[in-house]
Enzyme design. Structure first.
Site: not given
Length: 198
Positions: A12-13, A16
């Site tokens: 997820h990170e 980003h």
């Protein structure tokens, strides 16, 4: 469960950070976040909270909207990339099961494997849906902001300051038997899960 949490937050990170870098903002890369090393993305307290009580957080990935060509649109793209990465991971993990299921070759070995992998698939779906709730500081706040007309955008940004209080209130209500937050997340999650693992 713990491995699924670590993998889900890391993907997820990283998404980003990768999206921000592709859109011209080097902030996350310079902060050492453009990596699949979990240590760079896990917040110790946030991860412990997820494991113990089911709600927590990773280390937020920084980005500077002033480095973006179109801050409104690009901020939304950076924000939605995290949730999309979790949904894509859930889909990819489910493909061997779906092939076995639809070709009527679902063996006991595959079924046993997916008794474990289903946890990772479900947690990635939950992580995506939770982050898409349009309440700051969740990603969904910026995603919705990117979809709003320009004349509404500034007013929407002013709502950011109230987000943590609204989110905390929803979490408290959930713990005290008013499962609005759970309904928002788990109802669509179960439908997605039944599609990925029929």
């Amino acid at each position: 469960f713990a491995a699924a949490i670590v993998i889900g937050i890391t993907i997820h990170e990283f998404a980003h950070a990768l999206t921000a870098a592709r859109l011209g903002d080097p902030t996350a890369r310079l902060a050492g976040r453009l990596t699949l090393n979990p240590i760079a993305h896990l917040d110790p307290f946030g991860t412990l909270m997820i494991i113990l009580v089911g709600i927590g957080f990773g280390k937020p990935t920084p980005f500077d909207p002033f480095n973006l060509k179109n801050p409104k649109r690009d901020s939304a793209l950076i924000s939605v990339s995290g949730a999309m990465s979790n949904l894509i991971l859930a889909l990819l993990l489910s493909i061997p099961y779906q092939i076995a299921y639809f070709t009527h070759s679902l063996s006991p070995t595959v079924a046993e494997l997916y008794s474990y992998l289903s946890i990772a698939i479900f947690l990635n779906i939950i992580l995506a849906l939770f982050n898409l709730i349009p309440i700051a500081p969740l990603d969904g706040f910026k995603v919705l902001g990117g979809l709003l007309p320009k004349e509404w955008y500034k007013d929407w940004q002013q709502m950011e300051r109230y987000g943590p209080f609204i989110l905390f209130s929803l979490i408290l209500l959930n713990f005290f038997g008013f499962p609005l937050l759970s309904s928002i997340i788990f109802t669509p999650a179960e439908k997605i899960m039944s599609f990925l693992l029929p």
